[in-house]
Design a protein around this motif. Structure first.
Motif, short mmCIF file in Angstrom:
data_model
loop_
_atom_site.label_atom_id
_atom_site.label_comp_id
_atom_site.label_asym_id
_atom_site.label_seq_id
_atom_site.Cartn_x
_atom_site.Cartn_y
_atom_site.Cartn_z
N LEU A 1 -15.44 -13.76 0.24
CA LEU A 1 -16.28 -13.42 1.31
C LEU A 1 -16.18 -13.77 2.54
O LEU A 1 -15.73 -13.21 3.82
CB LEU A 1 -17.47 -14.42 1.22
CG LEU A 1 -18.38 -14.13 -0.10
CD1 LEU A 1 -19.91 -14.56 -0.42
CD2 LEU A 1 -18.18 -12.28 -0.47
N ILE A 2 -14.92 -14.73 2.71
CA ILE A 2 -14.33 -15.64 4.16
C ILE A 2 -13.43 -14.03 4.31
O ILE A 2 -13.06 -13.77 6.00
CB ILE A 2 -13.84 -16.27 4.60
CG1 ILE A 2 -15.15 -17.28 3.82
CG2 ILE A 2 -13.08 -16.45 5.64
CD1 ILE A 2 -14.52 -18.92 3.82
N SER A 3 -12.08 -13.97 3.32
CA SER A 3 -11.73 -12.24 4.37
C SER A 3 -12.45 -11.04 4.24
O SER A 3 -11.76 -10.45 5.43
CB SER A 3 -10.90 -12.66 2.96
OG SER A 3 -10.04 -13.72 2.26
N MET A 4 -13.43 -11.04 3.70
CA MET A 4 -14.30 -9.91 4.54
C MET A 4 -14.84 -10.41 5.51
O MET A 4 -14.62 -9.06 6.27
CB MET A 4 -15.51 -9.67 3.08
CG MET A 4 -16.02 -8.28 3.49
SD MET A 4 -17.91 -7.87 2.89
CE MET A 4 -18.57 -9.75 3.70
N VAL A 5 -15.17 -11.13 5.42
CA VAL A 5 -15.97 -11.75 7.33
C VAL A 5 -14.94 -11.20 8.78
O VAL A 5 -14.59 -10.63 8.99
CB VAL A 5 -16.59 -12.65 7.59
CG1 VAL A 5 -16.39 -13.02 8.73
CG2 VAL A 5 -17.75 -13.10 6.76
N ILE B 1 -22.98 -5.48 11.95
CA ILE B 1 -22.14 -5.93 11.52
C ILE B 1 -22.44 -7.82 12.02
O ILE B 1 -22.54 -9.06 11.46
CB ILE B 1 -20.85 -6.12 11.56
CG1 ILE B 1 -20.63 -4.31 10.58
CG2 ILE B 1 -20.29 -6.82 11.24
CD1 ILE B 1 -19.07 -3.88 11.63
N SER B 2 -22.95 -7.70 13.52
CA SER B 2 -23.70 -8.99 13.98
C SER B 2 -24.53 -9.62 12.48
O SER B 2 -24.19 -10.59 12.38
CB SER B 2 -24.15 -8.57 14.92
OG SER B 2 -24.23 -10.26 15.39
N ASN B 3 -25.59 -8.60 11.95
CA ASN B 3 -26.56 -9.29 11.25
C ASN B 3 -26.09 -10.26 10.08
O ASN B 3 -26.35 -10.85 9.51
CB ASN B 3 -27.77 -8.54 11.68
CG ASN B 3 -28.58 -8.87 12.72
OD1 ASN B 3 -28.34 -9.45 13.24
ND2 ASN B 3 -29.34 -7.13 13.07
N PHE B 4 -25.01 -8.60 9.46
CA PHE B 4 -24.59 -9.57 8.41
C PHE B 4 -23.92 -10.31 8.01
O PHE B 4 -24.09 -11.58 7.83
CB PHE B 4 -23.44 -8.17 7.89
CG PHE B 4 -23.40 -8.07 6.89
CD1 PHE B 4 -23.88 -8.20 5.20
CD2 PHE B 4 -21.34 -7.90 6.60
CE1 PHE B 4 -22.98 -7.95 3.83
CE2 PHE B 4 -21.23 -7.91 5.02
CZ PHE B 4 -22.08 -7.87 4.03
N VAL B 5 -22.96 -9.98 8.99
CA VAL B 5 -22.59 -11.98 9.15
C VAL B 5 -23.46 -13.20 9.88
O VAL B 5 -22.32 -14.29 9.32
CB VAL B 5 -20.93 -11.71 10.33
CG1 VAL B 5 -19.51 -12.62 10.83
CG2 VAL B 5 -20.09 -10.59 9.67
N LYS B 6 -24.20 -12.95 10.19
CA LYS B 6 -24.19 -14.08 10.97
C LYS B 6 -25.35 -14.55 9.48
O LYS B 6 -25.27 -16.14 9.46
CB LYS B 6 -25.80 -13.57 12.05
CG LYS B 6 -25.25 -14.18 13.57
CD LYS B 6 -26.58 -14.06 14.16
CE LYS B 6 -25.74 -14.27 15.83
NZ LYS B 6 -26.61 -13.23 16.94
N ASP B 7 -25.85 -13.47 8.74
CA ASP B 7 -26.70 -13.91 7.11
C ASP B 7 -25.47 -14.85 6.23
O ASP B 7 -25.93 -15.77 5.87
CB ASP B 7 -26.98 -12.69 7.19
CG ASP B 7 -27.89 -12.63 5.61
OD1 ASP B 7 -28.49 -14.28 5.77
OD2 ASP B 7 -27.57 -12.17 4.51
N ILE B 8 -24.32 -14.64 6.32
CA ILE B 8 -23.65 -15.22 5.50
C ILE B 8 -23.15 -16.75 6.24
O ILE B 8 -22.74 -17.27 5.78
CB ILE B 8 -21.84 -14.20 4.99
CG1 ILE B 8 -22.41 -13.08 4.55
CG2 ILE B 8 -20.98 -15.00 5.06
CD1 ILE B 8 -21.42 -11.69 4.44
N PHE B 9 -22.86 -16.01 7.60
CA PHE B 9 -22.32 -17.95 8.25
C PHE B 9 -23.51 -18.85 7.57
O PHE B 9 -22.83 -19.83 7.69
CB PHE B 9 -22.42 -17.03 10.04
CG PHE B 9 -21.81 -18.93 10.69
CD1 PHE B 9 -20.48 -18.87 10.41
CD2 PHE B 9 -22.91 -20.09 11.03
CE1 PHE B 9 -19.89 -20.07 10.83
CE2 PHE B 9 -22.42 -20.66 11.68
CZ PHE B 9 -20.69 -20.99 11.26
#
Ligand SMILES: [Mn+2]
Ligand SMILES: [Mn+2]
Lengths: 222, 241, 222, 222, 222, 222, 222, 241
Positions: free
Chosen positions: A142-146, A168-176
């Motif tokens: 997952l980190i590599s994807m981000v 993407i910003s929302n998607f990544v914030k969620d993962i973060f």
């Protein structure tokens, strides 16, 4: 020393060598496939949205063919010895998870789950003492994807896609924020998690750039 | 040699070694003091140069003067080192003296650049390390070059901190060209001066940072069809307290 | 060896192990709290000004509950042994200072002082041989705050808050020149201070963008 | 940043430098004394039993003069900061303990206790937040003594003293079994403890040599 | 050892030492030339497009004079021993390829081929077992060129050249996808190839900056 | 940089390079000689006492021929620059001192003095600011000699020479107590001095072995 | 990220931490037991033959109580994860094997086999995916036993037991030639095996001493 | 070059690189096989040499013969490597081949020493790596010397394990002299052969160990006024099973 005992000891000592060689061979194949997949996925950065589905479709068969590899490795490993050998292919499997997760996001905008990742790689429940997908490897993927998305966001804007950054910003914030809830040890995963912060910052700056120029309308997150 | 004569001889060695050690310690201390003074001079320069001022030239002159005044404390220390470094002693203790001298050159050349936009020459540096009776001790080529290499790092900090100020952008471009020049001028010395190769790559790094800063400024200004100074004025209007 | 002496020696050795274990446990708790605090504070980047007070209010109780931790640690440490154990929690306490300073700024626009930081963390003057807040840790916390503000400034503009950049710019400039007055040794603090200039530059760029777009009316600040 | 605050921060940062320089100076003196003591003790290997008391008497005054040093160091250290600075003199104090323990054994055949070691070095109970003798340093001193005894045993036999090996063997065995009862961490002390085994083995071999040749009559240990 | 054998071995050794010394001398010269070339090429970063041809013309004669060096080295090497000695000059030859490739791109916008690189350096087909240009060294040269271009792209924009980024981006993407086709070992080439990713990212960000600001019109790659 | 300045710097540099090359050449020769000397001296371990003088005589001429080298080096060095260049030959000169000291002991049983060492190497008083024998290098030579003697003592006994151990033990003890008087820095000399302790111990053990077996009568040292 | 998924991921991560903590605790206990056992066995060196059985009897219960530990560890390990955790206790288990093998020899003069070692430690066949005794650990234990016997042989003679050296010599020779038949990899085991020859040599020296002194009647052994 | 031609060129590179990599892998594998065979041969030699035997010379000949027989497996592998190492390829892949060759030399020279008490010559080694058509590939001076350096370690083991056997003591002294000779003969090559200096210090170490063993024997025997062989006989009487 009893000659029979000696023979047994020797047999025990020598068995391992064979296993290791068999796995090495499969990992080589795995690496080759992964390299091809990553090579194709490298084109997302210059692919307009409309051609994206076709590009993703072209990777799927290669990705699915990794199932042959996981099956062969699982076959080569003696019962109960998963943890003895797993380091040999962890780089390859993380890359495969990365690819699967990236494809999933680009196709559906959704996050690949751990069970779904196992399924795509053809990992079977009944192998569990010989082959499984450890959480750590999934999270590395997952980190590599981000990491890749932070590059993708820049190129999407270059190609005139001004909606992507916000998404993407929302998607990544969620993962973060997901990662911040996890109890990570002080290991390589923890260190890579720190890199997420930089990706997020980069993505936020792109959102800033497009919103400042009124190229998109920004709504607060969630 | 009998046992007693062995001990007597070693007694002599002890004295020699102790004398050498003591001198080395004194020189290390002096070198460290010079380093501290020089670091303070550099900080001082950075601080003054960032002050608000209507006249940039005057500000630069004032900064350079303050820096040099601070460095005059180092001059006194160098003078006191003269007897310790006479004759063949200089090279004996060069390794101990070197760090202070290099930091001094870094600070001195920074002051010089701030005032003159130019590199201080070897002779100019040597002239400051001495008095009417001549040099306190010789300046080595390697100390001169390594000290100047460190200057590029300070110039990078200078350029970047300065960039937000009015007139900071052309200054950044100027520093950029200057550092580029230093890097290529020093290149020929690399094979013969120890550690210079490492410092050159630090310089390359600093140079890239300055270039990135200059680029950012150019790009941000490019959207407006106005000369940079007018842009500066506009920003100043908005942000002035 | 005299059995009585031996026993005493062992008691001394075991006592240290006991102290260390107790602290470790508390630090684990401290880390958890800090992770929660930092997690919540991560939301400032997508929180509009109007909802900020509510967000900050939600962190305060967790932050204040750190006093239990500092009290427990102080209680676990034998008299005079602050310097023996302090490295065990320095990361956590720097993060707590970071949080307190960030909250202080976002609430009042002012800089958290060292005594005030100590107070928030419930550190008591009479513990001073067992637990105190060293200058270095306080300063590390401030630097982390500036790092975060350089990210915040970008997101504030994205959310339409065009006043914030000027305010943060002045605040950070003040801190920056404060640091230039300190006689720092050549250590990690010095290196992190060096990084502040990039934060400052980033903030200036945002100010520049915003000013030129005349998104803020031209009027004397403050 | 408030100029007054800044000044206070700076004062805090600069105070430490002075303390460190003062201690450094004392440690230099300490080292000199220790070197002299160790130099004299080096002669035990060629000193016949009859001249031993005189040799030991000649060291005592130097050893006792270390009290001036410990007093000066204790005076230089701010209250509560023992653990901050102690690493600066741990090598010297271990060597002093070594000397005191060796003298004690050679004089009385008995083991120097921790409180007695403190006393010889003039360490006072009321300094305890500024200067004390940690168990670890005491144990390091004992190990050094055993290292030296394993050399001494060889030279004693050379000088015709066939009784010493047995005596030392018993003494060292006692210390060795004491150490095995201690709960040592995996640190330098643990590693040096491993060296005791070699010393013991060496001593046992000397006992073997003299008993094989009937130079002495061996009775089982304890 | 038999004295006769020793003599033979010595003769073998002396011969090798002779070869090595001759090469060393030439490599020193090679280094000097390369350093001059690289020094001049450093000026591209501050040279406007119009003055570029003149700058490049000034390097060419120095570059061509490297042919003397390659001829001398080839002359010094015994038949079949190319691979034995090549490490001695690989840094120099990579730098020479770098220079030739950079000039080629800046002049014609095209990629220098391996045979053309050999030709420029005056390497002759019939030297093949004594001196040739291995693929690895050629590729190292290309990577160095991309490293330099990623820096050049930034400076070009600073000088107001907004077309260059797009052109370089396409050029580098071509090279990059070439590299992804290779199965590199885990060696220095592999590590340097990884650095290409950063260069590409950096270049893409510049393209992003200029396209976002409509300073140039971007068309999808391919 | 001002072209004139550059030229001056270049002139300075070239001069230094010239000096360095000249010295390098001589040091190569020095190394060769030293290697021959050390090679011959290696035979002492299998040479019975009676043949020793002949062996030592065969080394002398080579050792004396080192004077040509020291003369050439002294000639190459500018006034006052002894300390600048000395590291280039310190290994060779230490080895030469080692050889001279070993020969002296094996011939006369006495310790080579520093002035005598200088004389053997042909070092002249009037070269003092260009070439001399520093105490450190002399001491390194002595330590190497002791290292060799600790090995020699073992082989001497194997060859049936039971007197040598006692003699060497006394000789080495003298040197050792000389060294203990020195205040060495924490440098290579200090570290090598620590190795003397092991040599001494080893020698003492040999003395022990022969005295235990009454192969020799031991008298107390001093 | 789906909260349910997050929870599952966290559960997986925390589970591992739990396992690791549980094992750590058991290993601590294991270490303590082993330390006691080794402590008692240390007395063999001063125990006359007649009291040996009593001494060995006093260790047995502690050794057998290790079964509780192995049972607990096996219970703490999830199915199939033996290879994941085994490094945590390998030092302890090697020490336990050492003790069991030493007791076996001292009691019966025979060599402990691998299955017998497993049995003593209470390791059960059905645990094999969670806990077993790897060959490597067994062999490490044997080598430690030989190391100890080379010390024991010396002390046995000191105590007047002149039969033991011959017996141990034959026993160790047998083990040594057994090891030469094994195909060991180039790892720590190989290096430790290399050390056996010194033990063997030491034992032979004692045999030599004892034989020549005719302290044992000349009669066929065994 | 157009994009497609770039890809076409890289396609060619890929083939070249893959071919090189594959050959390298094959050679590494071969080298590793040779290493394993050689290690086994060395173990075999150690094992046989320690057997009980009334005739030491015969035992030595048998050990050497068994060792050489084992090593003949390596000969087959070397033969198969010939085409991979033809012309300029030898030096290209030398680094991959070297470890196996060195281990082979170690084993071969050990067998040679056991039988002849002498060092195998460069030419003798080269002769075993080849057939009627000449060498399979050239033997380098450095492989020869480094292989022999490793021999001294095996000789140390040989001497020490052997010392307790009848006749082991004079053997230890002989090995001692031999290793001493090797060490001094190799000294002159040190400055020009990479890694030889490290191996020389390993040799020095082995030498000291042999010396210590020889010393222990001499000292223990010195108390008895009997010739060593008689002492051996006495001990043998006591310990014979
Ligand atoms: Mn600096
Ligand atoms: Mn070997």
């Amino acid at each position: 020393m009893d000659p029979l005992d000696l023979e047994k000891l020797n047999a025990l000592l020598e068995h391992d060598v064979g296993v290791s060689e068999k796995i090495k061979e499969q990992v080589k194949e795995f690496d080759k496939k992964v390299r091809i997949i990553v090579g194709i996925l490298g084109k997302i950065h210059s692919t307009p949205t409309t051609s994206m589905p076709a590009l993703l479709d072209s990777v799927s068969p290669v990705l699915l063919s990794c199932r042959d590899i996981t099956t062969s490795i699982a076959g080569a490993i003696p019962p109960d010895q998963f943890w003895r050998w797993k380091d040999m292919w962890s780089n390859s499997i993380r890359a495969a998870v990365f690819a699967a997760a990236l494809i999933e996001y680009l196709r559906d905008g959704s996050l690949l789950s751990l069970p779904r990742a196992s399924e795509i790689l053809g990992i079977q429940e009944e192998w569990k003492d010989r082959f499984s997908l450890p959480v750590e490897d999934y999270l590395h993927g997952l980190i590599s994807m981000v990491n890749e998305l932070s590059r993708y966001v820049v190129n999407a804007v270059t190609l005139g896609n001004y909606e992507e950054p916000m998404r993407i910003s929302n998607f990544v914030k969620d993962i973060f924020s997901g990662f911040t809830m996890l109890n990570l040890k002080n290991d390589s995963l923890r260190r890579r998690f720190d890199s997420l912060k930089y990706d997020l910052k980069k993505i936020e700056e792109v959102v800033y750039d497009v919103s400042l120029r009124k190229l998109v309308v920004v709504k607060p997150f969630q | 040699m009998t046992r007693d004569s062995v001990l007597a001889v070693f007694e002599q060695f002890r004295e020699d070694i102790d004398q050498g050690n003591d001198r080395r310690e004194r020189l290390i201390k002096a070198s460290r003091d010079v380093t501290n003074i020089s670091k303070k001079a550099i900080f001082l320069l950075h601080r003054i140069v960032l002050e608000d001022s209507p006249d940039d030239r005057a500000l630069a002159r004032r900064a350079a003067a303050s820096g040099r005044e601070k460095l005059s404390e180092a001059h006194a220390i160098f003078a006191a080192m003269r007897p310790e470094l006479v004759g063949d002693r200089f090279w004996r203790y060069h390794r101990q003296v070197s760090p202070g001298v290099q930091e001094y050159i870094e600070a001195l050349s920074f002051a010089h650049y701030v005032e003159h936009d130019a590199l201080i020459s070897y002779q100019q540096v040597q002239d400051t390390i001495g008095d009417a009776d001549g040099p306190f001790f010789p300046l080595t080529l390697s100390d001169y070059l390594l000290g100047l290499s460190d200057l590029t790092g300070e110039l990078m900090r200078f350029a970047i901190s300065n960039i937000a100020r009015r007139g900071g952008r052309p200054k950044a471009n100027q520093v950029c060209a200057f550092v580029r020049g230093c890097k290529s001028d020093f290149e020929a010395f690399v094979p013969h001066v120890r550690d210079l190769s490492k410092k050159q790559s630090v310089t390359a790094n600093s140079l890239e940072k300055i270039e990135a800063a200059a680029y950012a400024v150019a790009v941000r200004g490019s959207e407006y069809d106005l000369p940079p100074e007018m842009l500066d004025d506009l920003v100043a209007q908005t942000t002035s307290k």
